[in-house]
Design an enzyme around this catalytic site. Structure first.
Site, PDB file in Angstrom:
ATOM      1  N   SER A 399       0.863  -1.179   0.000  1.00  0.00           N
ATOM      2  CA  SER A 399       0.000   0.000   0.000  1.00  0.00           C
ATOM      3  C   SER A 399       0.894   1.221   0.000  1.00  0.00           C
ATOM      4  CB  SER A 399      -0.883  -0.041   1.257  1.00  0.00           C
ATOM      5  OG  SER A 399      -1.546   1.197   1.404  1.00  0.00           O
ATOM      6  N   ARG A 481      -5.257   6.745   0.625  1.00  0.00           N
ATOM      7  CA  ARG A 481      -4.827   5.364   0.789  1.00  0.00           C
ATOM      8  C   ARG A 481      -4.656   4.960   2.255  1.00  0.00           C
ATOM      9  NH1 ARG A 481      -2.882   2.033  -3.303  1.00  0.00           N
ATOM     10  NH2 ARG A 481      -3.684   2.784  -5.277  1.00  0.00           N
ATOM     11  N   PHE A 483      -6.765   4.757   4.172  1.00  0.00           N
ATOM     12  CA  PHE A 483      -7.888   3.847   4.402  1.00  0.00           C
ATOM     13  C   PHE A 483      -7.421   2.393   4.397  1.00  0.00           C
ATOM     14  CE2 PHE A 483     -10.773   0.977   2.159  1.00  0.00           C
ATOM     15  CZ  PHE A 483     -11.762   0.855   3.109  1.00  0.00           C
ATOM     16  N   GLU A 484      -6.474   2.101   3.479  1.00  0.00           N
ATOM     17  CA  GLU A 484      -5.973   0.732   3.371  1.00  0.00           C
ATOM     18  C   GLU A 484      -5.286   0.298   4.666  1.00  0.00           C
ATOM     19  OE1 GLU A 484      -3.537   0.607  -0.149  1.00  0.00           O
ATOM     20  OE2 GLU A 484      -5.202   1.253  -1.398  1.00  0.00           O
ATOM     21  N   LEU A 485      -4.527   1.233   5.249  1.00  0.00           N
ATOM     22  CA  LEU A 485      -3.845   0.926   6.519  1.00  0.00           C
ATOM     23  C   LEU A 485      -4.884   0.650   7.601  1.00  0.00           C
ATOM     24  CD1 LEU A 485      -1.392   0.695   8.355  1.00  0.00           C
ATOM     25  CD2 LEU A 485      -1.332   3.183   8.539  1.00  0.00           C
TER      26      LEU A 485
END
Ligand SMILES: *[C@@H]1O[C@H](CO)[C@@H](O)[C@H](O)[C@H]1NC(C)=O
Ligand SMILES: *[C@@H]1O[C@H](CO)[C@@H](O)[C@H](O)[C@H]1NC(C)=O
Length: 564
Positions: A399, A481, A483-485
Protein backbone atom coordinates in the site's frame (compact mmCIF):
# COMPACT_ATOMS: atom_id res chain seq x y z
CA UNK A 1 57.88 -21.75 111.29
CA UNK A 2 61.20 -20.47 110.05
CA UNK A 3 64.28 -22.57 109.90
CA UNK A 4 64.72 -26.15 110.92
CA UNK A 5 64.47 -25.85 114.64
CA UNK A 6 65.24 -28.79 116.76
CA UNK A 7 64.01 -28.62 120.26
CA UNK A 8 65.02 -30.59 123.24
CA UNK A 9 62.16 -30.54 125.67
CA UNK A 10 62.93 -31.74 129.14
CA UNK A 11 59.56 -33.02 130.20
CA UNK A 12 56.21 -31.44 129.50
CA UNK A 13 56.79 -28.74 132.14
CA UNK A 14 60.09 -27.70 130.73
CA UNK A 15 60.91 -24.05 131.20
CA UNK A 16 62.85 -23.83 127.93
CA UNK A 17 59.88 -23.51 125.58
CA UNK A 18 60.43 -22.39 122.03
CA UNK A 19 58.56 -19.15 121.53
CA UNK A 20 57.29 -20.00 118.03
CA UNK A 21 55.93 -23.36 119.18
CA UNK A 22 54.19 -21.59 121.99
CA UNK A 23 52.65 -19.14 119.62
CA UNK A 24 51.21 -21.86 117.43
CA UNK A 25 49.70 -23.61 120.39
CA UNK A 26 51.48 -26.86 119.64
CA UNK A 27 52.65 -27.21 123.22
CA UNK A 28 49.08 -26.85 124.50
CA UNK A 29 48.07 -29.52 122.05
CA UNK A 30 50.77 -31.78 123.39
CA UNK A 31 49.21 -31.44 126.85
CA UNK A 32 45.78 -32.69 125.87
CA UNK A 33 44.41 -36.22 125.75
CA UNK A 34 45.13 -37.89 122.42
CA UNK A 35 42.35 -37.65 119.87
CA UNK A 36 43.19 -41.01 118.31
CA UNK A 37 45.39 -44.01 119.03
CA UNK A 38 46.48 -45.94 115.99
CA UNK A 39 47.91 -49.42 116.00
CA UNK A 40 49.73 -50.17 112.77
CA UNK A 41 52.06 -52.91 111.54
CA UNK A 42 55.70 -52.60 110.60
CA UNK A 43 56.42 -52.85 106.92
CA UNK A 44 53.01 -51.39 106.03
CA UNK A 45 51.93 -48.22 104.32
CA UNK A 46 49.66 -45.79 106.15
CA UNK A 47 47.92 -42.46 105.91
CA UNK A 48 47.22 -40.33 108.98
CA UNK A 49 44.60 -37.69 108.35
CA UNK A 50 44.60 -34.31 110.03
CA UNK A 51 40.99 -33.44 109.31
CA UNK A 52 39.28 -36.76 108.85
CA UNK A 53 36.03 -35.95 107.15
CA UNK A 54 36.68 -32.81 105.15
CA UNK A 55 39.01 -31.96 102.31
CA UNK A 56 41.00 -28.86 102.99
CA UNK A 57 40.52 -25.98 100.67
CA UNK A 58 43.66 -25.04 98.76
CA UNK A 59 44.46 -21.87 100.70
CA UNK A 60 44.85 -23.94 103.82
CA UNK A 61 47.09 -26.61 102.48
CA UNK A 62 50.34 -24.88 103.31
CA UNK A 63 49.18 -24.11 106.78
CA UNK A 64 49.16 -27.79 107.80
CA UNK A 65 52.07 -28.80 109.96
CA UNK A 66 52.95 -32.16 111.47
CA UNK A 67 55.13 -32.69 114.52
CA UNK A 68 56.37 -35.88 116.10
CA UNK A 69 57.38 -36.44 119.67
CA UNK A 70 59.69 -39.40 119.94
CA UNK A 71 59.78 -41.70 123.00
CA UNK A 72 62.76 -39.63 124.20
CA UNK A 73 60.27 -36.71 124.30
CA UNK A 74 62.06 -34.67 121.66
CA UNK A 75 59.57 -32.77 119.44
CA UNK A 76 60.38 -32.15 115.82
CA UNK A 77 58.54 -30.96 112.80
CA UNK A 78 57.86 -33.63 110.18
CA UNK A 79 59.53 -32.63 106.93
CA UNK A 80 58.97 -34.28 103.63
CA UNK A 81 61.29 -37.20 103.05
CA UNK A 82 61.23 -40.19 100.79
CA UNK A 83 58.96 -42.13 103.10
CA UNK A 84 57.12 -39.15 104.62
CA UNK A 85 54.82 -37.08 102.50
CA UNK A 86 52.31 -34.41 103.54
CA UNK A 87 49.51 -34.30 100.99
CA UNK A 88 47.62 -31.25 99.81
CA UNK A 89 44.71 -32.08 102.07
CA UNK A 90 47.00 -32.33 105.07
CA UNK A 91 47.19 -36.12 105.31
CA UNK A 92 50.58 -37.55 106.36
CA UNK A 93 51.76 -40.54 104.38
CA UNK A 94 54.24 -42.98 105.87
CA UNK A 95 55.30 -45.25 103.05
CA UNK A 96 56.98 -48.03 105.00
CA UNK A 97 56.30 -48.18 108.70
CA UNK A 98 59.17 -48.97 111.02
CA UNK A 99 59.13 -49.33 114.75
CA UNK A 100 60.84 -45.97 115.18
CA UNK A 101 57.83 -44.31 113.56
CA UNK A 102 56.02 -44.94 116.86
CA UNK A 103 55.38 -41.82 118.84
CA UNK A 104 53.00 -38.96 119.48
CA UNK A 105 51.99 -37.06 116.34
CA UNK A 106 50.62 -33.55 116.36
CA UNK A 107 48.88 -32.11 113.38
CA UNK A 108 48.12 -28.42 113.39
CA UNK A 109 46.19 -26.34 110.97
CA UNK A 110 44.49 -22.96 111.27
CA UNK A 111 42.58 -23.28 114.53
CA UNK A 112 42.72 -27.00 115.03
CA UNK A 113 45.29 -29.28 116.57
CA UNK A 114 45.04 -33.02 116.69
CA UNK A 115 47.07 -35.32 118.86
CA UNK A 116 47.44 -38.95 117.95
CA UNK A 117 49.45 -41.84 119.28
CA UNK A 118 50.91 -44.18 116.73
CA UNK A 119 52.11 -47.62 117.81
CA UNK A 120 53.98 -49.68 115.30
CA UNK A 121 53.79 -53.41 116.04
CA UNK A 122 55.46 -56.38 114.47
CA UNK A 123 53.26 -58.95 112.79
CA UNK A 124 54.15 -61.77 115.23
CA UNK A 125 50.60 -61.98 116.65
CA UNK A 126 48.99 -62.21 113.23
CA UNK A 127 48.21 -65.81 112.23
CA UNK A 128 48.02 -64.60 108.63
CA UNK A 129 48.37 -61.06 107.35
CA UNK A 130 46.27 -60.62 104.24
CA UNK A 131 47.90 -59.46 101.04
CA UNK A 132 48.74 -55.77 101.22
CA UNK A 133 48.31 -55.22 97.51
CA UNK A 134 45.94 -56.59 94.94
CA UNK A 135 46.37 -56.79 91.21
CA UNK A 136 43.02 -57.46 89.66
CA UNK A 137 42.67 -58.34 86.08
CA UNK A 138 39.88 -56.23 84.77
CA UNK A 139 38.18 -59.45 83.71
CA UNK A 140 38.33 -60.92 87.22
CA UNK A 141 35.30 -59.10 88.60
CA UNK A 142 33.27 -59.77 90.66
CA UNK A 143 35.89 -59.86 93.37
CA UNK A 144 36.31 -59.16 97.08
CA UNK A 145 38.77 -57.14 99.13
CA UNK A 146 39.35 -57.98 102.81
CA UNK A 147 41.06 -56.01 105.53
CA UNK A 148 44.52 -57.65 105.82
CA UNK A 149 44.98 -57.19 109.59
CA UNK A 150 41.79 -58.91 110.76
CA UNK A 151 43.57 -62.07 111.96
CA UNK A 152 46.00 -60.20 114.18
CA UNK A 153 43.64 -59.79 117.16
CA UNK A 154 41.97 -63.17 117.12
CA UNK A 155 38.69 -64.22 115.67
CA UNK A 156 36.56 -61.56 117.31
CA UNK A 157 33.95 -60.00 115.04
CA UNK A 158 35.01 -56.45 114.12
CA UNK A 159 33.27 -53.54 112.59
CA UNK A 160 35.49 -52.42 109.72
CA UNK A 161 35.32 -48.95 108.16
CA UNK A 162 36.83 -48.45 104.72
CA UNK A 163 38.33 -45.29 103.18
CA UNK A 164 39.95 -44.66 99.86
CA UNK A 165 43.21 -42.79 99.17
CA UNK A 166 44.70 -39.91 101.12
CA UNK A 167 41.44 -38.01 100.83
CA UNK A 168 39.70 -40.63 103.00
CA UNK A 169 36.89 -40.66 100.48
CA UNK A 170 33.87 -42.82 100.95
CA UNK A 171 34.40 -46.13 99.23
CA UNK A 172 30.77 -46.52 98.26
CA UNK A 173 28.86 -43.73 96.61
CA UNK A 174 26.15 -43.11 94.06
CA UNK A 175 28.66 -42.95 91.19
CA UNK A 176 30.37 -46.14 92.27
CA UNK A 177 27.48 -48.51 91.81
CA UNK A 178 29.86 -51.42 91.30
CA UNK A 179 31.34 -51.11 94.82
CA UNK A 180 29.53 -52.48 97.88
CA UNK A 181 30.55 -53.26 101.46
CA UNK A 182 29.43 -56.64 102.60
CA UNK A 183 30.42 -58.37 105.82
CA UNK A 184 33.42 -56.01 106.34
CA UNK A 185 34.71 -56.75 102.82
CA UNK A 186 34.58 -54.56 99.75
CA UNK A 187 32.86 -56.24 96.83
CA UNK A 188 33.46 -55.13 93.26
CA UNK A 189 30.78 -56.33 90.89
CA UNK A 190 32.78 -54.79 88.05
CA UNK A 191 36.24 -53.33 87.88
CA UNK A 192 37.26 -50.02 86.45
CA UNK A 193 40.56 -48.26 86.32
CA UNK A 194 38.99 -45.75 88.72
CA UNK A 195 38.99 -48.47 91.33
CA UNK A 196 42.76 -48.24 91.46
CA UNK A 197 43.91 -46.72 94.74
CA UNK A 198 44.97 -47.29 98.32
CA UNK A 199 42.19 -48.50 100.59
CA UNK A 200 42.41 -47.97 104.35
CA UNK A 201 40.54 -50.26 106.75
CA UNK A 202 39.98 -49.27 110.38
CA UNK A 203 38.43 -51.09 113.28
CA UNK A 204 38.36 -50.56 117.02
CA UNK A 205 40.36 -52.87 119.24
CA UNK A 206 40.95 -52.90 123.00
CA UNK A 207 44.27 -54.11 124.26
CA UNK A 208 44.93 -56.05 127.48
CA UNK A 209 44.94 -52.82 129.51
CA UNK A 210 41.52 -51.98 127.99
CA UNK A 211 42.96 -49.06 126.08
CA UNK A 212 41.07 -48.31 122.91
CA UNK A 213 43.04 -48.43 119.67
CA UNK A 214 42.14 -47.99 116.06
CA UNK A 215 43.66 -50.83 114.15
CA UNK A 216 44.64 -49.36 110.79
CA UNK A 217 45.84 -51.21 107.71
CA UNK A 218 45.95 -50.43 104.02
CA UNK A 219 45.66 -52.43 100.86
CA UNK A 220 46.78 -51.24 97.49
CA UNK A 221 44.52 -52.06 94.57
CA UNK A 222 45.74 -52.08 91.00
CA UNK A 223 43.64 -52.96 88.05
CA UNK A 224 45.64 -54.81 85.57
CA UNK A 225 45.28 -53.80 81.96
CA UNK A 226 47.79 -55.33 79.60
CA UNK A 227 50.25 -52.81 78.25
CA UNK A 228 49.83 -51.85 74.62
CA UNK A 229 51.88 -53.63 72.02
CA UNK A 230 51.48 -50.87 69.47
CA UNK A 231 53.52 -47.74 68.88
CA UNK A 232 51.56 -44.48 69.15
CA UNK A 233 49.36 -43.25 66.31
CA UNK A 234 49.30 -39.68 65.01
CA UNK A 235 45.67 -38.76 64.49
CA UNK A 236 45.76 -35.15 63.32
CA UNK A 237 46.97 -35.58 59.75
CA UNK A 238 48.63 -37.99 57.44
CA UNK A 239 52.26 -37.65 56.49
CA UNK A 240 53.12 -34.70 54.26
CA UNK A 241 49.92 -32.80 54.95
CA UNK A 242 50.01 -29.20 53.79
CA UNK A 243 48.50 -26.69 56.13
CA UNK A 244 47.29 -23.47 54.53
CA UNK A 245 48.85 -20.44 56.20
CA UNK A 246 48.66 -16.78 55.40
CA UNK A 247 51.93 -14.82 55.26
CA UNK A 248 52.30 -12.41 58.18
CA UNK A 249 49.47 -14.03 60.12
CA UNK A 250 49.83 -16.27 63.20
CA UNK A 251 49.22 -19.97 62.79
CA UNK A 252 49.10 -23.11 64.90
CA UNK A 253 50.32 -26.59 64.17
CA UNK A 254 48.57 -29.29 66.10
CA UNK A 255 49.79 -32.81 66.57
CA UNK A 256 47.21 -35.13 68.09
CA UNK A 257 48.48 -38.53 69.17
CA UNK A 258 46.90 -41.63 70.58
CA UNK A 259 48.91 -43.87 72.89
CA UNK A 260 47.71 -47.30 73.97
CA UNK A 261 47.51 -48.08 77.70
CA UNK A 262 50.75 -48.61 79.57
CA UNK A 263 51.03 -49.06 83.30
CA UNK A 264 54.18 -46.96 83.32
CA UNK A 265 53.27 -44.41 80.71
CA UNK A 266 56.22 -42.27 79.80
CA UNK A 267 55.70 -40.89 76.32
CA UNK A 268 58.12 -38.81 74.27
CA UNK A 269 56.43 -36.17 72.14
CA UNK A 270 58.48 -33.81 70.01
CA UNK A 271 58.10 -31.13 67.41
CA UNK A 272 61.15 -30.83 65.20
CA UNK A 273 61.22 -27.73 63.05
CA UNK A 274 63.62 -28.19 60.16
CA UNK A 275 64.26 -24.74 58.77
CA UNK A 276 66.36 -24.79 55.63
CA UNK A 277 69.42 -23.98 57.77
CA UNK A 278 68.53 -24.58 61.45
CA UNK A 279 66.81 -27.33 63.36
CA UNK A 280 64.74 -26.52 66.45
CA UNK A 281 63.24 -29.07 68.80
CA UNK A 282 60.36 -28.72 71.28
CA UNK A 283 59.73 -31.65 73.61
CA UNK A 284 56.74 -32.60 75.68
CA UNK A 285 55.60 -35.47 77.83
CA UNK A 286 52.65 -36.89 79.71
CA UNK A 287 51.45 -33.45 80.72
CA UNK A 288 50.14 -33.07 77.16
CA UNK A 289 47.98 -36.14 77.56
CA UNK A 290 44.51 -36.87 78.83
CA UNK A 291 43.60 -40.27 80.15
CA UNK A 292 40.56 -41.50 78.33
CA UNK A 293 37.56 -41.84 80.57
CA UNK A 294 37.54 -45.60 80.49
CA UNK A 295 41.33 -45.68 80.76
CA UNK A 296 41.38 -48.87 78.77
CA UNK A 297 41.84 -47.24 75.42
CA UNK A 298 44.91 -45.36 76.53
CA UNK A 299 45.83 -41.71 76.31
CA UNK A 300 45.20 -38.89 73.92
CA UNK A 301 47.85 -36.20 73.67
CA UNK A 302 47.88 -32.85 71.91
CA UNK A 303 51.05 -30.90 71.22
CA UNK A 304 50.55 -27.51 69.60
CA UNK A 305 53.22 -25.15 68.38
CA UNK A 306 52.40 -21.59 67.53
CA UNK A 307 53.97 -19.32 64.94
CA UNK A 308 53.43 -15.65 65.73
CA UNK A 309 53.88 -14.64 62.12
CA UNK A 310 54.23 -16.91 59.13
CA UNK A 311 57.29 -15.91 57.12
CA UNK A 312 58.46 -16.93 53.66
CA UNK A 313 61.08 -19.05 55.41
CA UNK A 314 58.34 -20.96 57.23
CA UNK A 315 56.90 -21.98 53.89
CA UNK A 316 60.19 -23.79 53.16
CA UNK A 317 60.25 -25.40 56.60
CA UNK A 318 59.43 -29.00 57.37
CA UNK A 319 57.58 -29.51 60.66
CA UNK A 320 57.93 -32.94 62.13
CA UNK A 321 55.85 -34.40 64.94
CA UNK A 322 57.41 -37.35 66.72
CA UNK A 323 55.75 -39.63 69.25
CA UNK A 324 57.26 -42.56 71.07
CA UNK A 325 56.20 -45.08 73.70
CA UNK A 326 57.99 -48.14 75.04
CA UNK A 327 57.04 -50.10 71.91
CA UNK A 328 58.17 -47.78 69.16
CA UNK A 329 57.91 -44.41 67.51
CA UNK A 330 56.02 -42.65 64.75
CA UNK A 331 56.69 -39.45 62.82
CA UNK A 332 54.53 -37.19 60.69
CA UNK A 333 55.71 -34.24 58.67
CA UNK A 334 53.76 -31.13 57.90
CA UNK A 335 54.40 -28.26 55.53
CA UNK A 336 52.81 -24.87 55.34
CA UNK A 337 51.29 -23.91 52.05
CA UNK A 338 50.66 -20.33 51.11
CA UNK A 339 47.05 -19.32 51.48
CA UNK A 340 45.97 -16.17 49.72
CA UNK A 341 44.62 -13.60 52.08
CA UNK A 342 40.91 -13.05 52.16
CA UNK A 343 41.28 -9.71 50.39
CA UNK A 344 43.17 -11.25 47.46
CA UNK A 345 40.61 -14.02 47.34
CA UNK A 346 37.81 -11.47 47.27
CA UNK A 347 39.50 -9.65 44.40
CA UNK A 348 39.74 -12.96 42.51
CA UNK A 349 36.06 -13.57 42.99
CA UNK A 350 35.17 -10.04 41.99
CA UNK A 351 37.30 -10.14 38.84
CA UNK A 352 35.86 -13.50 37.89
CA UNK A 353 32.34 -12.15 38.35
CA UNK A 354 33.08 -9.03 36.34
CA UNK A 355 34.65 -11.11 33.56
CA UNK A 356 31.63 -13.39 33.51
CA UNK A 357 29.30 -10.41 33.39
CA UNK A 358 31.29 -8.89 30.52
CA UNK A 359 31.20 -12.12 28.54
CA UNK A 360 27.46 -12.35 29.11
CA UNK A 361 26.99 -8.75 28.03
CA UNK A 362 29.11 -9.24 24.93
CA UNK A 363 27.14 -12.36 24.01
CA UNK A 364 23.86 -10.59 24.62
CA UNK A 365 25.10 -7.61 22.60
CA UNK A 366 26.18 -9.83 19.72
CA UNK A 367 22.85 -11.61 19.70
CA UNK A 368 21.10 -8.23 19.82
CA UNK A 369 23.12 -6.75 16.95
CA UNK A 370 22.95 -9.83 14.75
CA UNK A 371 19.47 -11.00 15.76
CA UNK A 372 18.02 -10.46 12.31
CA UNK A 373 20.88 -12.35 10.68
CA UNK A 374 20.60 -15.15 13.19
CA UNK A 375 16.86 -15.53 12.57
CA UNK A 376 17.37 -15.44 8.80
CA UNK A 377 20.10 -18.06 9.00
CA UNK A 378 17.89 -20.20 11.18
CA UNK A 379 14.97 -19.87 8.79
CA UNK A 380 17.17 -20.61 5.84
CA UNK A 381 18.38 -23.91 7.24
CA UNK A 382 15.88 -25.09 9.77
CA UNK A 383 12.51 -23.42 9.62
CA UNK A 384 9.43 -24.75 7.86
CA UNK A 385 7.83 -22.90 4.99
CA UNK A 386 4.89 -21.16 6.64
CA UNK A 387 3.21 -20.29 3.32
CA UNK A 388 2.23 -23.88 2.50
CA UNK A 389 -1.43 -24.63 3.02
CA UNK A 390 -2.60 -21.29 4.42
CA UNK A 391 -4.85 -20.58 1.41
CA UNK A 392 -3.38 -17.15 0.77
CA UNK A 393 -2.44 -15.88 -2.65
CA UNK A 394 0.00 -13.13 -1.86
CA UNK A 395 3.00 -12.89 0.40
CA UNK A 396 2.51 -9.18 0.81
CA UNK A 397 0.05 -6.53 -0.16
CA UNK A 398 1.75 -3.23 -0.89
CA UNK A 399 0.00 0.00 0.00
CA UNK A 400 1.53 3.31 -1.03
CA UNK A 401 0.57 6.82 -2.00
CA UNK A 402 -0.18 6.84 -5.73
CA UNK A 403 0.62 9.55 -8.16
CA UNK A 404 -2.93 9.83 -9.39
CA UNK A 405 -4.90 11.07 -6.54
CA UNK A 406 -7.83 13.23 -5.71
CA UNK A 407 -5.42 15.77 -4.41
CA UNK A 408 -3.93 16.10 -7.87
CA UNK A 409 -3.04 19.74 -7.42
CA UNK A 410 -0.31 18.80 -5.01
CA UNK A 411 1.41 16.68 -7.62
CA UNK A 412 2.77 19.63 -9.44
CA UNK A 413 4.03 21.18 -6.25
CA UNK A 414 5.96 18.20 -5.15
CA UNK A 415 6.11 15.95 -8.15
CA UNK A 416 9.45 14.33 -7.57
CA UNK A 417 8.71 13.33 -4.01
CA UNK A 418 5.39 11.70 -4.88
CA UNK A 419 6.93 9.89 -7.76
CA UNK A 420 9.43 8.52 -5.36
CA UNK A 421 6.70 6.68 -3.33
CA UNK A 422 5.52 4.94 -6.46
CA UNK A 423 8.97 4.10 -7.71
CA UNK A 424 9.83 2.53 -4.40
CA UNK A 425 6.62 0.48 -4.25
CA UNK A 426 6.35 -0.61 -7.86
CA UNK A 427 9.98 -0.95 -8.90
CA UNK A 428 12.46 -1.32 -6.05
CA UNK A 429 10.32 -3.44 -3.71
CA UNK A 430 9.35 -6.03 -6.35
CA UNK A 431 12.85 -6.06 -7.80
CA UNK A 432 14.25 -7.23 -4.50
CA UNK A 433 11.48 -9.24 -2.87
CA UNK A 434 10.08 -10.87 -6.03
CA UNK A 435 13.19 -11.25 -8.12
CA UNK A 436 15.65 -12.18 -5.43
CA UNK A 437 13.57 -13.80 -2.72
CA UNK A 438 10.71 -15.24 -4.69
CA UNK A 439 7.96 -13.46 -2.75
CA UNK A 440 4.70 -12.78 -4.49
CA UNK A 441 3.57 -9.19 -3.97
CA UNK A 442 0.20 -7.64 -4.63
CA UNK A 443 0.39 -4.14 -6.06
CA UNK A 444 -3.09 -2.85 -6.62
CA UNK A 445 -2.42 -1.01 -9.87
CA UNK A 446 -0.37 -3.87 -11.30
CA UNK A 447 -2.14 -7.03 -10.14
CA UNK A 448 -5.79 -6.20 -9.66
CA UNK A 449 -8.02 -5.41 -12.59
CA UNK A 450 -9.99 -2.26 -12.09
CA UNK A 451 -13.71 -2.64 -11.59
CA UNK A 452 -15.56 -3.83 -8.49
CA UNK A 453 -15.99 -1.80 -5.41
CA UNK A 454 -12.71 -0.40 -4.13
CA UNK A 455 -13.56 -0.85 -0.47
CA UNK A 456 -14.65 -4.46 -0.86
CA UNK A 457 -11.73 -5.28 -3.12
CA UNK A 458 -9.21 -3.92 -0.61
CA UNK A 459 -10.67 -5.98 2.23
CA UNK A 460 -10.63 -9.14 0.10
CA UNK A 461 -7.08 -8.60 -1.13
CA UNK A 462 -5.77 -7.89 2.35
CA UNK A 463 -7.34 -11.11 3.57
CA UNK A 464 -5.64 -13.01 0.74
CA UNK A 465 -2.23 -11.66 1.82
CA UNK A 466 0.14 -12.88 4.50
CA UNK A 467 1.66 -9.46 5.07
CA UNK A 468 0.64 -5.92 4.33
CA UNK A 469 3.44 -3.44 3.68
CA UNK A 470 2.72 0.28 4.01
CA UNK A 471 5.06 2.81 2.45
CA UNK A 472 4.68 5.75 4.78
CA UNK A 473 5.30 9.34 3.80
CA UNK A 474 3.64 12.66 4.47
CA UNK A 475 1.56 12.18 1.38
CA UNK A 476 0.45 8.70 2.39
CA UNK A 477 -0.48 9.72 5.87
CA UNK A 478 -2.64 12.56 4.64
CA UNK A 479 -3.92 10.81 1.48
CA UNK A 480 -6.90 8.56 0.81
CA UNK A 481 -4.83 5.36 0.79
CA UNK A 482 -4.59 5.67 4.57
CA UNK A 483 -7.89 3.85 4.40
CA UNK A 484 -5.97 0.73 3.37
CA UNK A 485 -3.85 0.93 6.52
CA UNK A 486 -6.94 1.37 8.62
CA UNK A 487 -8.63 -1.61 6.95
CA UNK A 488 -5.50 -3.77 7.39
CA UNK A 489 -5.27 -2.89 11.08
CA UNK A 490 -8.90 -3.91 11.59
CA UNK A 491 -8.35 -7.05 9.56
CA UNK A 492 -5.19 -8.04 11.45
CA UNK A 493 -6.99 -7.55 14.74
CA UNK A 494 -9.65 -9.95 13.50
CA UNK A 495 -7.40 -12.47 11.82
CA UNK A 496 -4.75 -12.52 14.53
CA UNK A 497 -1.83 -14.61 13.27
CA UNK A 498 -2.53 -14.88 9.61
CA UNK A 499 -1.98 -11.21 8.72
CA UNK A 500 0.92 -9.10 9.83
CA UNK A 501 1.62 -5.46 9.04
CA UNK A 502 4.98 -3.96 8.17
CA UNK A 503 5.54 -0.21 8.08
CA UNK A 504 8.24 1.28 5.90
CA UNK A 505 9.03 4.86 6.77
CA UNK A 506 10.09 6.09 3.38
CA UNK A 507 10.33 9.72 4.39
CA UNK A 508 9.86 11.51 7.67
CA UNK A 509 6.34 12.80 8.15
CA UNK A 510 4.22 14.69 10.65
CA UNK A 511 1.13 13.01 11.99
CA UNK A 512 -1.94 15.16 11.34
CA UNK A 513 -4.34 15.86 14.17
CA UNK A 514 -7.14 14.20 12.27
CA UNK A 515 -5.37 10.82 12.11
CA UNK A 516 -7.77 8.12 13.36
CA UNK A 517 -6.97 6.94 16.86
CA UNK A 518 -6.46 3.33 15.82
CA UNK A 519 -3.88 4.38 13.20
CA UNK A 520 -1.99 6.52 15.72
CA UNK A 521 -1.71 3.57 18.01
CA UNK A 522 -0.67 1.23 15.22
CA UNK A 523 2.10 3.62 14.14
CA UNK A 524 3.62 3.29 17.63
CA UNK A 525 3.17 -0.46 17.95
CA UNK A 526 3.82 -1.96 14.53
CA UNK A 527 7.30 -2.92 13.33
CA UNK A 528 8.68 -0.02 11.36
CA UNK A 529 11.69 -0.08 9.06
CA UNK A 530 13.12 3.22 7.95
CA UNK A 531 14.40 3.67 4.43
CA UNK A 532 17.63 5.61 4.34
CA UNK A 533 18.80 4.53 0.88
CA UNK A 534 18.92 6.30 -2.45
CA UNK A 535 16.41 5.18 -5.05
CA UNK A 536 18.73 6.08 -7.89
CA UNK A 537 21.61 3.92 -6.80
CA UNK A 538 21.66 0.18 -7.44
CA UNK A 539 19.42 -1.68 -4.96
CA UNK A 540 21.61 -3.13 -2.30
CA UNK A 541 19.48 -6.04 -1.20
CA UNK A 542 21.93 -7.29 1.34
CA UNK A 543 21.78 -4.06 3.29
CA UNK A 544 20.36 -3.90 6.74
CA UNK A 545 17.10 -2.52 5.45
CA UNK A 546 16.32 -5.55 3.29
CA UNK A 547 17.42 -7.93 5.99
CA UNK A 548 14.91 -6.37 8.32
CA UNK A 549 12.16 -6.51 5.71
CA UNK A 550 12.92 -10.18 5.11
CA UNK A 551 12.87 -10.72 8.85
CA UNK A 552 9.27 -9.52 8.97
CA UNK A 553 8.28 -11.35 5.79
CA UNK A 554 6.88 -14.90 5.98
CA UNK A 555 9.28 -17.85 6.04
CA UNK A 556 9.40 -19.18 2.53
CA UNK A 557 11.62 -21.90 1.18
CA UNK A 558 12.83 -21.03 -2.25
CA UNK A 559 15.84 -21.17 -4.44
CA UNK A 560 17.37 -17.89 -3.48
CA UNK A 561 19.63 -16.16 -5.92
CA UNK A 562 21.74 -14.69 -3.18
CA UNK A 563 23.25 -15.85 0.01
CA UNK A 564 22.84 -13.88 3.15
C1 LIG B 1 50.96 -59.91 120.95
O1 LIG B 1 51.07 -61.04 121.73
C2 LIG B 1 51.78 -60.82 122.90
C3 LIG B 1 51.92 -62.15 123.60
O2 LIG B 1 50.74 -62.88 123.52
C4 LIG B 1 51.09 -59.78 123.76
O3 LIG B 1 51.81 -59.53 124.88
C5 LIG B 1 50.91 -58.51 122.94
O4 LIG B 1 50.20 -57.57 123.66
C6 LIG B 1 50.23 -58.82 121.69
N1 LIG B 1 50.16 -57.67 120.92
C7 LIG B 1 49.02 -57.24 120.35
C8 LIG B 1 49.14 -56.01 119.60
O5 LIG B 1 48.00 -57.82 120.47
C1 LIG C 1 62.23 -44.93 65.87
O1 LIG C 1 62.01 -46.26 65.46
C2 LIG C 1 62.96 -46.78 64.54
C3 LIG C 1 62.54 -48.19 64.21
O2 LIG C 1 61.19 -48.22 63.83
C4 LIG C 1 64.34 -46.75 65.14
O3 LIG C 1 65.28 -47.17 64.18
C5 LIG C 1 64.66 -45.33 65.58
O4 LIG C 1 65.90 -45.31 66.22
C6 LIG C 1 63.61 -44.81 66.51
N1 LIG C 1 63.89 -43.42 66.79
C7 LIG C 1 64.17 -43.00 68.00
C8 LIG C 1 64.48 -41.56 68.14
O5 LIG C 1 64.13 -43.75 68.94
Amino acid sequence: MTGKIWLQLIGIFCSLKDSSLEETGVLDCLDKEPDYRYLVYAGEFVYLQCSPSKLLIKAEKNTVEWFIQKPDRSLKEVKRRNDLIIHDNGALQISTLERNHSGTYLCRMKNLCRKMIVRVEGKENCSTYGPKSFFFRITEAPTTLSCPSLSCQGDIKRNVTWYRNETFANVTSKNRFSVKINNNDIQFSELFTEDVGIYTCDYVFHDSSEEEWIMRATIQVSVDIPDTEEPPKILSSSNGTEIPAELGKPTELKCRIHFGYERYFNPVIKWTVLHPEVKVEHSGGRNLCLNNTSGLTGYECLFTIKLDKVTKNDLLTIFQCYAQNSVGNVTTTFKLSKKESDVVFLIYILSASVALLLVTLICAGTVYVYWVEIVLLYRHYLSKDETIGDNKDFDAFISYATQTSEYGEEITDNFCNNYEDERFATQLLPSVLEDNYNYKLCILERDILPGGAYVEDIAKIIKRSRRAIFILSQRYITGPRLFELQAAITCSLEEQDSLKLILIKLKPFKEPESLPHIVKKALRALPTVSWKGDLNSKPAHTSKFWKRIRYYMPVKKCKENVRI
